[in-house]
Each structure stands twice: as structure tokens, then as C-alpha cells.
Scaffold this motif. Structure first.
Motif, PDB file in Angstrom:
ATOM      1  N   LEU A  73      33.031  -7.403  21.888  1.00  0.00           N
ATOM      2  CA  LEU A  73      32.605  -8.781  22.094  1.00  0.00           C
ATOM      3  C   LEU A  73      33.004  -9.658  20.913  1.00  0.00           C
ATOM      4  CD1 LEU A  73      31.015 -10.913  23.674  1.00  0.00           C
ATOM      5  CD2 LEU A  73      28.947 -10.094  22.533  1.00  0.00           C
ATOM      6  N   SER A 143      38.378  -7.700  28.895  1.00  0.00           N
ATOM      7  CA  SER A 143      37.243  -7.510  27.989  1.00  0.00           C
ATOM      8  C   SER A 143      36.290  -6.442  28.526  1.00  0.00           C
ATOM      9  CB  SER A 143      36.496  -8.834  27.796  1.00  0.00           C
ATOM     10  OG  SER A 143      35.869  -9.254  28.992  1.00  0.00           O
ATOM     11  N   THR A 194      29.581  -7.635  27.674  1.00  0.00           N
ATOM     12  CA  THR A 194      30.746  -8.255  27.044  1.00  0.00           C
ATOM     13  C   THR A 194      31.481  -9.164  28.015  1.00  0.00           C
ATOM     14  OG1 THR A 194      31.000  -6.358  25.558  1.00  0.00           O
ATOM     15  CG2 THR A 194      32.917  -7.783  25.852  1.00  0.00           C
ATOM     16  N   THR A 197      29.460 -12.339  28.829  1.00  0.00           N
ATOM     17  CA  THR A 197      29.422 -13.283  27.710  1.00  0.00           C
ATOM     18  C   THR A 197      30.767 -13.965  27.533  1.00  0.00           C
ATOM     19  OG1 THR A 197      27.768 -11.899  26.607  1.00  0.00           O
ATOM     20  CG2 THR A 197      28.878 -13.567  25.276  1.00  0.00           C
ATOM     21  N   VAL A 198      31.845 -13.187  27.526  1.00  0.00           N
ATOM     22  CA  VAL A 198      33.182 -13.765  27.373  1.00  0.00           C
ATOM     23  C   VAL A 198      33.481 -14.716  28.534  1.00  0.00           C
ATOM     24  CG1 VAL A 198      35.656 -13.244  27.367  1.00  0.00           C
ATOM     25  CG2 VAL A 198      34.079 -11.858  26.003  1.00  0.00           C
TER      26      VAL A 198
END
Length: 350
Positions: A73, A143, A194, A197-198
Motif C-alpha cells: 500500500l 495492487s 490495499t 484504498t488505492v
């Protein structure tokens, strides 16, 4: 996966400390190229966010839980060198303030949880981004995969440290099987956190995601029958205004997660704790050097209410991490600015 004191012998712990120190030194230099006026304060926020989410243990199997490691992350959001520093700051704050992760084992933890996860995940992420179509969705998918792989990679890293410096006589095959097996499951949770969030940051400010830089093709203009890149718009957006909303939203989210949601986290031991108990790795665990800290075990001493105690500890941890992290990254950024000014001045005097 915080390794306590006593799992790994002192010679290997010292050697890993030297490796970790070297990695941090290299990362401090590399982060100068990654950070600018907008991203320096955001890097401190990423460290605080990782601290907060690491308090949210999620169940992965019978009697076992997992939590975010954060290397993937951090690397994707702010760059691999800065990512190593982000996770290192988190581990330092956890070890000193909360008695989480041994102090003599700090080198092991930084090497494994910061360096291994960041290097492995970012290398895989870049490879996938090059292979997939250059879209925001590709960044999110990449990701997810990179974060998924980074967790069993860290489990392999711990197994290596235990193989060369374990303090108990346990067959390495049992350690390897136990660690990798449970951390593949934990990796799924890491990947989901991750990617979400990305993806959320890309949706609102893709320009602030280090791993998404260069995805947007420049505007083309036809001049004399040829296509040329259009000049960028003049007058950059002021740094304070361009990142204020993102910074404030991220900080509030971290405070809510650490101060409130963490109360509902799984109380089961995490993957390393479970494997250590099952295999006998923890027989020589040593008391933590800061076990008498007023914030040890993520609670505030003399506050009897568990919800309030844990919430206050989480809020204090987020505040301390964002303060220390932002200070470190602003100092790194200032050194780059000073170096650039010195170089420009020297060049002008030639």
C-alpha cells in the motif's frame, strides 16, 4: 507478524539491524526523488493510516487472525523508498510506545515487514502495470496481486531468519508450512484492503498515487500537420489547497479506525503468534523492554474501560505516527530542495 524479542538470536538480530539501517539510509536518499511539496505531508498520513489499519485484526481461519502489513500500500501510494520509510516509522512507534514487536528484533521486523514486502510488491506491481492496459483499473488490479504476494513473501522472510537464527529447535519444514499456509490467507485480506484504498484514492486524486503516474497520455495538438504534446497548464495548484481535503479525509479515517473500529477487531492471535504457539517457537520469548509503557498492548494505563482505553491509545498512536512521519518526510524534502538549490547555484557560477 511483529517478531518479539527471543525468537531470533542476538547475532542474527544484530546483522538484520545492520541490513535494516542500510535499507533505511538508502531509502532516505531515494525518497528525496519521490517526495515533493504535495506528497511529503501525505507520506506521513500514509504511515498513520497503516498504523491505524494494523490495529484491525481480521479473522482468517479457526483461531487465527491477520492484519495489514502495509508495504504494498505504501509503495504504490507514495513510492517504494518512501514506502519503506513509512512502514519503518510505524514499526518504530509500535515498538517504543506500544510494546508491539521486540526492540532487539526491530531490525528483523523492518527488514521483513518494511523492506521485503515493499520490494517484492512494488517489483511485481510495476511488472503487472507494464503488461496490462494503461488504465486506472489496471493499477487497482495490480495492487491487489502485489499485496497478496507480499504477505507470504514476508512469511518466507521470517522463515529464513528463523532458519539461520531461531532460538528453539523446531524443524524448519514445519515452520515454513505453518507460516506460508496461514499468511496466504492473510494476504487475501491485505490485497483487499490495499486495492480498495488505492482504488479510492485513484477515483478522486489519481495524480497523488505514485504508482499511477504516467498513465494519462498528454494532450496532443496538431501543428503544421504533426502531432505534438500540448504545453502543460500554467500556474500549478497551490500545494496546501491541492492536498488539504485528501489529507483531512485520510486523517479522520485513520482516527475513526484506530479510535473506534479497532474495538471490534478480532482478538485471536495473528498468523505468527498462532504458528509460534503451535510449533513451540515462542518458548524463549523475552519480556518486552517497554512492557511498562503507559500505552503497552494498545491501552492507556489506569483507564479501566476497555473501549475507551483502546480508543485513546489508537488516537494517540495515529497522532504520534503522523507527527513523526510528517516531520521525517518534510526533512527529507527540505534536503532535496537544499541540494537542488546548491546545484543550481553552483551551475550558475560556472
Amino acid at each position: 507478524m511483529h517478531v518479539p524479542d527471543g525468537f531470533i538470536d542476538l547475532p542474527v538480530s544484530a546483522a538484520s539491524g545492520a541490513v535494516a539501517a542500510g535499507a533505511v539510509a538508502v531509502s532516505l536518499r531515494g525518497a528525496r526523488r519521490e517526495l515533493d511539496e504535495r506528497t511529503a505531508p501525505l507520506a506521513g498520513l500514509v504511515a498513520a493510516f497503516i498504523f491505524a489499519v494494523q490495529m484491525l485484526n481480521f479473522p482468517v481461519a479457526a483461531g487465527t487472525s491477520g492484519h495489514l502489513l502495509g508495504g504494498a500500500l505504501a509503495a504504490i501510494l507514495v513510492g517504494p523508498y518512501t514506502g519503506i520509510l513509512c512502514v519503518s516509522v510505524v514499526l518504530l512507534m509500535q515498538g517504543i510506545l506500544f510494546a508491539d514487536g521486540g526492540l532487539t528484533a526491530l531490525g528483523v521486523n523492518i527488514t521483513d515487514m518494511a523492506v521485503v514486502t515493499t520490494v517484492v510488491s512494488y517489483a511485481l506491481f510495476r511488472a503487472l502495470v507494464k503488461l496490462l492496459p494503461r488504465t486506472r483499473r489496471s493499477v487497482t488490479v495490480s495492487s491487489f496481486v502485489a499485496a497478496l504476494v507480499s504477505v507470504p513473501a514476508a512469511a518466507l522472510g521470517f522463515t529464513f531468519f528463523y532458519w539461520i537464527g531461531g532460538t528453539t529447535d523446531i524443524p524448519i519444514g514445519k515452520v515454513l508450512t505453518g507460516m506460508v499456509g496461514v499468511h496466504v490467507l492473510i494476504g487475501i485480506g491485505e490485497a483487499a484492503i490495499t486495492a480498495l484504498t488505492v482504488g479510492a484514492v485513484i477515483a478522486v486524486r489519481p495524480d497523488l498515487v505514485y504508482g499511477a503516474r504516467g498513465l494519462s497520455a498528454p494532450l496532443k495538438l496538431r501543428v503544421d500537420g504533426e502531432l505534438v504534446d500540448a504545453a502543460p497548464a500554467s500556474g500549478p495548484v497551490p500545494a496546501a489547497r491541492s492536498t488539504r481535503k485528501v489529507w483531512a479525509t485520510g486523517l479522520v479515517t485513520a482516527l475513526v479506525l484506530a479510535g473506534f473500529v479497532s474495538f471490534y477487531a478480532s482478538a485471536n492471535p495473528d498468523g505468527l503468534e498462532k504458528v509460534a504457539a503451535d510449533q513451540g517457537i515462542d518458548r524463549k520469548t523475552e519480556p518486552h523492554h517497554t512492557a511498562d509503557s503507559p500505552l503497552a498492548d494498545y491501552g492507556v494505563r489506569d483507564v479501566d474501560d476497555a473501549r475507551i482505553s483502546g480508543g485513546l491509545a489508537g488516537v494517540i498512536g495515529v497522532g504520534a505516527t503522523v507527527a513523526v512521519g510528517t516531520g521525517v518526510f518534510w526533512a527529507v524534502r527540505r534536503r532535496r530542495t537544499t541540494a537542488d538549490t546548491t546545484t543550481a547555484t553552483a551551475g550558475g557560477n560556472v
